[in-house]
Design an enzyme around this catalytic site. Structure first.
Site, PDB file in Angstrom:
ATOM      1  N   GLU A 159      29.337  44.090  51.439  1.00  0.00           N
ATOM      2  CA  GLU A 159      30.721  44.464  51.699  1.00  0.00           C
ATOM      3  C   GLU A 159      30.748  45.677  52.616  1.00  0.00           C
ATOM      4  OE1 GLU A 159      34.871  45.724  49.363  1.00  0.00           O
ATOM      5  OE2 GLU A 159      33.079  45.211  48.220  1.00  0.00           O
ATOM      6  N   ASN A 192      36.949  44.185  47.771  1.00  0.00           N
ATOM      7  CA  ASN A 192      38.265  44.756  48.049  1.00  0.00           C
ATOM      8  C   ASN A 192      38.537  44.887  49.542  1.00  0.00           C
ATOM      9  OD1 ASN A 192      38.435  44.960  45.290  1.00  0.00           O
ATOM     10  ND2 ASN A 192      38.317  47.188  45.215  1.00  0.00           N
ATOM     11  N   ASN A 244      39.957  37.809  46.933  1.00  0.00           N
ATOM     12  CA  ASN A 244      39.112  38.622  46.053  1.00  0.00           C
ATOM     13  C   ASN A 244      39.967  39.367  45.028  1.00  0.00           C
ATOM     14  OD1 ASN A 244      36.478  40.212  45.483  1.00  0.00           O
ATOM     15  ND2 ASN A 244      38.003  41.821  45.799  1.00  0.00           N
ATOM     16  N   GLU A 245      39.631  39.201  43.756  1.00  0.00           N
ATOM     17  CA  GLU A 245      40.230  39.981  42.655  1.00  0.00           C
ATOM     18  C   GLU A 245      41.747  40.131  42.798  1.00  0.00           C
ATOM     19  OE1 GLU A 245      38.059  43.650  42.141  1.00  0.00           O
ATOM     20  OE2 GLU A 245      36.279  42.598  41.424  1.00  0.00           O
ATOM     21  N   TYR A 262      30.880  44.257  35.562  1.00  0.00           N
ATOM     22  CA  TYR A 262      29.988  45.397  35.766  1.00  0.00           C
ATOM     23  C   TYR A 262      29.797  46.102  34.433  1.00  0.00           C
ATOM     24  CZ  TYR A 262      30.939  44.781  40.768  1.00  0.00           C
ATOM     25  OH  TYR A 262      31.043  44.274  42.032  1.00  0.00           O
ATOM     26  N   GLU A 320      30.302  38.622  41.508  1.00  0.00           N
ATOM     27  CA  GLU A 320      30.060  40.065  41.455  1.00  0.00           C
ATOM     28  C   GLU A 320      29.561  40.398  40.064  1.00  0.00           C
ATOM     29  OE1 GLU A 320      32.894  42.972  42.845  1.00  0.00           O
ATOM     30  OE2 GLU A 320      33.723  41.583  44.344  1.00  0.00           O
ATOM     31  N   GLN A 364      25.928  45.482  44.843  1.00  0.00           N
ATOM     32  CA  GLN A 364      25.785  44.946  46.182  1.00  0.00           C
ATOM     33  C   GLN A 364      24.304  44.944  46.551  1.00  0.00           C
ATOM     34  OE1 GLN A 364      28.480  46.720  49.032  1.00  0.00           O
ATOM     35  NE2 GLN A 364      30.177  46.693  47.592  1.00  0.00           N
TER      36      GLN A 364
END
Length: 502
Positions: A27, A72, A172-173, A244, A292, A350
């Site tokens: 990203e 993001n 995304n999200e 996460y 992710e 990442q």
């Protein structure tokens, strides 16, 4: 000392090992791209400005697919800004990470890097501030051979052959209030269906990922997936999941059991997807792209806040990972493998510098973080079919997850090469486990390779000055006796055993 036993049978198959599980994520955040994979002028940089030392480590890591360009970041991204002559590309503000985006690195540079790294590209489209028109224009630019304005523009930009990107993430999200263009499940589901349908008119064989929840703790979790899939079930192949984990205070036991939460997350998303499929009387099965996941010290990052000044590629979330973090990463990989029948793609987030397995310094060296090692070894040795071992072990009480088994394990069986790989974590923070694995159903076996991480100094990290402080060591005490693998697993450790069958 605790005692634990695994029974492994070649008949206990889950699914073939899907190589996409060993994906990663790049990203435009912090120094992942600029100063990470891309640094013109670095002593190892090639003619395209790509760091050779980082490329070497990416290949060693065993990464198979990379999701790009966010994250993001993608929700405010204009893909057109990152193609064409560099001196004509606009510089813009990126509100996601409050940084300046030079657009010196874009789609074609990423595809050049992907080819050199030997990875499959996974592309995300902006559904935060853009929609159908921009998505199908990007698809045409990237994948159409030529003869149209957009595909000819790509050719004029130096990419004569189509990129043939097969897997695409629809935003995304979008459930997250932090996301540029955050919306409701109903609104996103409608948009994602529209975009997916439009993309499939160009290419019916694309693999498309709908946004699932940004985490299991989201207040809309479950309801979000159900609503989105009711709209998109017939036009997507995957629903995404993000998770996460971090050590909170001194609660090592809960941290070591993080995979319990990941396991529940996967089971609940599968149940929701299958419920929608049943409601729609559809024979189709939606799989999970866990695109992710990692250990990320997010609370620290949030406390530090966004940079006050708009700058290019500031240092963001450059966590120095400990041996303990590596054990947890190994455990999360075990969980992903155990669900290989439904988790058929995954991306550790990442890749470089920003919460990355690889760290590097401008003009300086690159090195492996502690979490590099369980990923690389699992990617290398998890071959063939995933086997679900039967585990008999005592439990330990954790504050966050209740009673959990001290052992977390999975195995793979490569019938063609006659190899069995066993991956196991001892979750007990302070006690060793006398571990045995019944292998009699495989005939005669001998131990070919072994590795262990964790144990004594759980908070050791790898640094530029000491890049090999945390590395796997050979499991000297492991042996095969009477058809059983025996070993003493250190506290808070991840271990791997590779056995040759005959």
């Amino acid at each position: 000392m605790e005692n634990g036993k695994l029974t492994i049978d070649p008949a206990f198959t889950v699914a073939p090992v899907n190589r996409r599980i060993f994906g990663s994520f790049v990203e435009h955040m912090g120094r992942c791209v600029y100063g990470g994979i891309f640094e013109p002028g670095h002593p190892t940089a090639d003619a395209d400005g790509l760091r050779g030392d980082v490329l070497d480590l990416v290949r060693e890591l065993g990464v198979t697919a990379v999701r790009y360009p966010g994250g993001n970041f993608v929700s405010g991204y204009r893909w057109e800004d990152g193609v064409g002559p560099r001196d004509q590309r606009p510089t813009r503000l990126d509100p996601a990470w409050r940084t300046i985006e030079t657009n010196a690195f874009g789609l074609n540079e990423f595809m050049t890097w992907a080819r050199k790294a030997g990875i499959e590209p996974v592309m995300a489209v902006n559904l935060g501030t853009r929609g159908l028109a921009e998505a199908i224009e990007l698809l045409e630019y990237a994948n159409h051979p030529g003869g149209t304005e957009l595909s000819d523009r790509r050719v004029a930009h130096g990419a004569g052959e189509p990129h043939d990107i097969r897997m695409w993430c629809l935003g995304n999200e979008m459930d997250g209030p932090w996301q540029l263009g955050h919306t409701t499940a109903e609104e996103y589901g409608r948009l994602a269906k529209e975009v997916a349908g439009g993309m499939r008119q160009y290419d019916a064989d694309l693999e498309l990922v709908a946004c699932g929840s940004s985490g299991r703790s989201m207040p809309t979790f479950g309801a979000w997936e159900a609503t989105v899939l009711e709209h998109t079930y017939d036009v997507v192949d995957f629903v995404s999941a993000h998770a996460y984990y971090e050590l909170e205070g001194d609660d090592v036991a809960s941290f070591l059991a993080s995979s319990v939460d990941m396991d529940l997350f996967i089971r609940e998303v599968v149940a929701t997807a299958d419920h929608v499929g049943a409601k729609l009387s559809s024979p189709k099965r939606i799989n999970i792209s866990f695109d992710e996941w990692n250990v990320w010290y997010l609370k620290k990052f949030q406390q530090e806040g966004s940079p006050e000044e708009w700058t290019v590629a500031p240092r963001l979330s450059e966590d120095a990972y400990t041996a303990l973090d590596a054990v947890v990463v190994g455990s999360l990989l075990i969980t992903l493998l155990k669900h290989s029948d439904r988790v058929t793609a995954a991306c550790q987030a990442q890749l470089v510098n920003t919460i990355g397995s690889i760290r590097c310094e401008p003009g300086g060296p690159a090195w492996r973080q502690s979490i590099f090692h369980p990923f690389a070894l699992t990617a290398r040795f998890a071959q063939g079919e995933v086997l679900d071992p039967r585990v008999v072990a005592p439990t330990i009480v954790t504050a966050k997850h209740g009673d959990v088994s001290v052992l977390d394990a999975v195995a793979t069986h490569d019938r063609e090469n006659g190899r069995v790989a066993v991956f196991v974590v001892n979750r007990h923070p302070s006690e060793s486990v006398a571990f045995s694995t019944d292998l009699r159903r495989f005939g005669d076996v001998e131990l070919a390779e072994s590795a262990v991480l964790g144990g004594e100094d759980l908070y050791a990290v790898n640094t530029m000055e000491d890049p090999d402080r945390v590395v796997p060591t050979t499991f000297d005490s492991a042996k095969v006796v009477g058809g059983a693998l025996e070993a003493e697993l250190p506290p808070a450790s991840w271990s791997m055993f590779v056995l040759q069958t005959s």
